[in-house]
Design a protein around this motif. Sequence first.
Motif, PDB file in Angstrom:
ATOM      1  N   GLN A  55       0.847  -1.204   0.000  1.00  0.00           N
ATOM      2  CA  GLN A  55       0.000   0.000   0.000  1.00  0.00           C
ATOM      3  C   GLN A  55       0.882   1.254   0.000  1.00  0.00           C
ATOM      4  O   GLN A  55       0.598   2.224  -0.708  1.00  0.00           O
ATOM      5  CB  GLN A  55      -0.939  -0.004   1.218  1.00  0.00           C
ATOM      6  CG  GLN A  55      -2.063  -1.031   1.067  1.00  0.00           C
ATOM      7  CD  GLN A  55      -2.899  -1.225   2.329  1.00  0.00           C
ATOM      8  OE1 GLN A  55      -2.440  -0.951   3.438  1.00  0.00           O
ATOM      9  NE2 GLN A  55      -4.127  -1.688   2.148  1.00  0.00           N
ATOM     10  N   PRO A  66      -7.444   1.958  -4.584  1.00  0.00           N
ATOM     11  CA  PRO A  66      -7.145   1.321  -3.304  1.00  0.00           C
ATOM     12  C   PRO A  66      -6.432  -0.022  -3.482  1.00  0.00           C
ATOM     13  O   PRO A  66      -6.778  -0.800  -4.375  1.00  0.00           O
ATOM     14  CB  PRO A  66      -8.521   1.133  -2.660  1.00  0.00           C
ATOM     15  CG  PRO A  66      -9.534   1.435  -3.698  1.00  0.00           C
ATOM     16  CD  PRO A  66      -8.879   2.160  -4.806  1.00  0.00           C
ATOM     17  N   THR A  68      -5.653  -3.566  -2.029  1.00  0.00           N
ATOM     18  CA  THR A  68      -6.096  -4.570  -1.065  1.00  0.00           C
ATOM     19  C   THR A  68      -5.436  -5.899  -1.399  1.00  0.00           C
ATOM     20  O   THR A  68      -4.807  -6.030  -2.448  1.00  0.00           O
ATOM     21  CB  THR A  68      -7.633  -4.731  -1.096  1.00  0.00           C
ATOM     22  OG1 THR A  68      -8.039  -5.073  -2.427  1.00  0.00           O
ATOM     23  CG2 THR A  68      -8.334  -3.438  -0.702  1.00  0.00           C
ATOM     24  N   SER A  69      -5.570  -6.874  -0.519  1.00  0.00           N
ATOM     25  CA  SER A  69      -4.872  -8.143  -0.713  1.00  0.00           C
ATOM     26  C   SER A  69      -5.294  -8.828  -2.013  1.00  0.00           C
ATOM     27  O   SER A  69      -6.481  -8.979  -2.287  1.00  0.00           O
ATOM     28  CB  SER A  69      -5.183  -9.067   0.457  1.00  0.00           C
ATOM     29  OG  SER A  69      -4.719 -10.364   0.153  1.00  0.00           O
ATOM     30  N   THR A  71      -4.738 -11.991  -2.714  1.00  0.00           N
ATOM     31  CA  THR A  71      -4.594 -13.440  -2.529  1.00  0.00           C
ATOM     32  C   THR A  71      -5.547 -14.243  -3.413  1.00  0.00           C
ATOM     33  O   THR A  71      -5.122 -15.189  -4.079  1.00  0.00           O
ATOM     34  CB  THR A  71      -4.808 -13.829  -1.058  1.00  0.00           C
ATOM     35  OG1 THR A  71      -3.738 -13.296  -0.286  1.00  0.00           O
ATOM     36  CG2 THR A  71      -4.818 -15.346  -0.888  1.00  0.00           C
ATOM     37  N   ILE A  73      -7.482 -12.985  -5.954  1.00  0.00           N
ATOM     38  CA  ILE A  73      -7.543 -12.463  -7.326  1.00  0.00           C
ATOM     39  C   ILE A  73      -6.276 -12.867  -8.093  1.00  0.00           C
ATOM     40  O   ILE A  73      -6.273 -12.887  -9.310  1.00  0.00           O
ATOM     41  CB  ILE A  73      -7.672 -10.914  -7.279  1.00  0.00           C
ATOM     42  CG1 ILE A  73      -8.880 -10.491  -6.438  1.00  0.00           C
ATOM     43  CG2 ILE A  73      -7.732 -10.301  -8.656  1.00  0.00           C
ATOM     44  CD1 ILE A  73     -10.227 -10.814  -7.026  1.00  0.00           C
ATOM     45  N   ILE A  74      -5.183 -13.153  -7.357  1.00  0.00           N
ATOM     46  CA  ILE A  74      -3.855 -13.519  -7.883  1.00  0.00           C
ATOM     47  C   ILE A  74      -3.086 -12.299  -8.405  1.00  0.00           C
ATOM     48  O   ILE A  74      -1.976 -12.044  -7.962  1.00  0.00           O
ATOM     49  CB  ILE A  74      -3.905 -14.598  -8.999  1.00  0.00           C
ATOM     50  CG1 ILE A  74      -4.782 -15.774  -8.583  1.00  0.00           C
ATOM     51  CG2 ILE A  74      -2.488 -15.068  -9.357  1.00  0.00           C
ATOM     52  CD1 ILE A  74      -4.340 -16.525  -7.359  1.00  0.00           C
ATOM     53  N   ILE A  75      -3.656 -11.577  -9.365  1.00  0.00           N
ATOM     54  CA  ILE A  75      -2.971 -10.389  -9.873  1.00  0.00           C
ATOM     55  C   ILE A  75      -3.972  -9.253  -9.990  1.00  0.00           C
ATOM     56  O   ILE A  75      -5.020  -9.406 -10.604  1.00  0.00           O
ATOM     57  CB  ILE A  75      -2.339 -10.643 -11.265  1.00  0.00           C
ATOM     58  CG1 ILE A  75      -1.160 -11.607 -11.148  1.00  0.00           C
ATOM     59  CG2 ILE A  75      -1.883  -9.323 -11.900  1.00  0.00           C
ATOM     60  CD1 ILE A  75      -0.495 -11.926 -12.477  1.00  0.00           C
ATOM     61  N   ARG A  76      -3.640  -8.122  -9.367  1.00  0.00           N
ATOM     62  CA  ARG A  76      -4.490  -6.948  -9.529  1.00  0.00           C
ATOM     63  C   ARG A  76      -3.628  -5.832 -10.109  1.00  0.00           C
ATOM     64  O   ARG A  76      -2.547  -5.560  -9.602  1.00  0.00           O
ATOM     65  CB  ARG A  76      -5.097  -6.534  -8.189  1.00  0.00           C
ATOM     66  CG  ARG A  76      -6.302  -5.612  -8.364  1.00  0.00           C
ATOM     67  CD  ARG A  76      -6.882  -5.142  -7.047  1.00  0.00           C
ATOM     68  NE  ARG A  76      -7.873  -6.065  -6.493  1.00  0.00           N
ATOM     69  CZ  ARG A  76      -7.753  -6.667  -5.317  1.00  0.00           C
ATOM     70  NH1 ARG A  76      -6.688  -6.469  -4.586  1.00  0.00           N
ATOM     71  NH2 ARG A  76      -8.693  -7.468  -4.875  1.00  0.00           N
ATOM     72  N   GLN A  77      -4.127  -5.195 -11.161  1.00  0.00           N
ATOM     73  CA  GLN A  77      -3.344  -4.143 -11.806  1.00  0.00           C
ATOM     74  C   GLN A  77      -3.861  -2.775 -11.398  1.00  0.00           C
ATOM     75  O   GLN A  77      -5.065  -2.539 -11.380  1.00  0.00           O
ATOM     76  CB  GLN A  77      -3.405  -4.316 -13.325  1.00  0.00           C
ATOM     77  CG  GLN A  77      -2.506  -5.466 -13.759  1.00  0.00           C
ATOM     78  CD  GLN A  77      -2.959  -6.114 -15.053  1.00  0.00           C
ATOM     79  OE1 GLN A  77      -4.102  -6.518 -15.195  1.00  0.00           O
ATOM     80  NE2 GLN A  77      -2.052  -6.198 -15.996  1.00  0.00           N
ATOM     81  N   ASP A  88       0.219 -12.208  -5.961  1.00  0.00           N
ATOM     82  CA  ASP A  88       0.248 -12.981  -4.720  1.00  0.00           C
ATOM     83  C   ASP A  88       0.377 -14.470  -5.044  1.00  0.00           C
ATOM     84  O   ASP A  88      -0.437 -15.025  -5.773  1.00  0.00           O
ATOM     85  CB  ASP A  88      -1.061 -12.709  -3.965  1.00  0.00           C
ATOM     86  CG  ASP A  88      -1.027 -13.186  -2.518  1.00  0.00           C
ATOM     87  OD1 ASP A  88      -0.404 -14.244  -2.269  1.00  0.00           O
ATOM     88  OD2 ASP A  88      -1.625 -12.522  -1.656  1.00  0.00           O
ATOM     89  N   ALA A 101      -0.716 -16.648 -15.478  1.00  0.00           N
ATOM     90  CA  ALA A 101      -1.672 -15.622 -15.028  1.00  0.00           C
ATOM     91  C   ALA A 101      -1.262 -14.228 -15.505  1.00  0.00           C
ATOM     92  O   ALA A 101      -1.989 -13.271 -15.291  1.00  0.00           O
ATOM     93  CB  ALA A 101      -1.790 -15.640 -13.506  1.00  0.00           C
TER      94      ALA A 101
END
Lengths: 165, 356
Positions: A55, A66, A68-69, A71, A73-77, A88, A101
């Motif tokens: 963060q 924002p 957030t974890s 875990t 979703i695996i990958i957040r862009q 993660d 992924a």
Amino acid sequence: MPMPDATVTSDRLVVHTAAPAETQAWGARLGARLRVGDFVALCGPLGAGKTCFVQGLGQGLGVESPITSPTFIIIRQHPGPVPLCHADAYRIASGEELEDAGLTECLRDSVVALEWADQVPASWPQDFYLIQIAFDNDGRRLELSARGEYPTQVVSELADAYSGN
Amino acid sequence: MDHIHLKVQTSVVTPSDNLTLGIETSCDETAAAVVRGGREILSNVVATQDDLHAVFGGVVPEIASRRHTEVVTMIVDKALREAQVALADIDLVAATQGPGLVGSLLVGVSAAKGIAISYGLPLVGVNHLEGHVMSNFVAPPGQPPPAQELFPTLCLLASGGHTSLILMNWFGHYKLLGETRDDAAGEALDKAARLLDLGYPGGPAIEQAAAGGDPQAIPLPRPRIEGSLDFSFSGLKTALARHVDEHGVSGTGNVADLAASFQEAVVDTLTRNVAAAVQQHRVKQVIMAGGVAANQALRRSLTALGRSRGTPVAYPPLELCTDNAAMVAAAGYFTVQREGPSDLAMDVFSSLPLTH
């Protein structure tokens, strides 16, 4: 194959943080210096503060969405002046799955921060930042180290700034 | 565009059928469904381990867009077969376009595009979160859906990837009231299960272990964010980690107490914000969605809250709590009525806010 403790050849920076805000502040200091293609490996037990550090990284990069974890979703862009790809490996069994992924594509156009990076050592690029977080009494022990010319230089700068040199 | 142009070609279905084929590949599940008139579930198929083994012959990739790619066509076929319709009978194709894993989303959206182009059908992109809300408004033919049309309705969406409070003023009209600032509720339960060595999937494992445990045994925090309906679960997870670190886990009774205490802290935290939202927004109905909506302790807690406030509380059956495509078909049906179809060149999105 890079392994968390063994291959770190640079200066390292070890700090104690007393609260999540302090862990975030170290993330922000590092984030402000990162460039597209940089890879940040985060290691530490459940609840250590890996997402918290990322963060801060996002703040330093100028990312506004924002964080957030990731875990499940695996990958957040996260778009931004320097985009952040927050990944993660907690639920991942092999690095191949993480690459499937989209991890490799992410490194082309963003900074990649990978939580539970020690689960998939084969997926680390040649150069990396390594953030190891451990419980330390009521706070946390943060250890920042790096491999590669630019990452090593960045960690040295942070270490110098911290020690007041 | 205010309505869907029908394109019915066989005698099995009638022009009023309005069949939507839904496809969901945003995360772990590969799913397809056929829904009639946005309401009636004719089929709702999620790839099972058996389906995956049939394709992969034993070595199933755990999380992979490749897994979706290999399985999606088979699952679409299965959904059509179970609904006893053909692709030529379908009037609309809906696919989740976000939020989710980009590579996985692309598999479902590409499959949907292929079908839409081949059969000259309208295509619509669906927000996964809206899909979860809609899982309360669908049911098999002849059965009433869990939720009534009472608005505003408040939806608590709680899963491994999401924890959101969504105010629904009408189909397609949503306002995000709060969401998690760190871990999702389902993720917190899953990680607590790992800390207690309870196995996977962690949510049901915690629930099972909590039975017979004392929920007051271990004091755990109920994190609160002042002046906000947002959630935070990471401090709770850390508190359990520290407790286990300092005291260890000794014996089945201790595990039951820890599991019960943790579950109660999660349920209390969710319930507290639901109660606040009900009061602040004059909510007429509370609905639940996401895998955590299957948790019996949460259902009991929200049902008790609803009883004390005179507010009906509804939740979908288990197979509609977790990721599924019936919810995607239903959401797509209503989206097209409101906004018309999506462009065939539509993209997918890792993050996709609920708007309107």
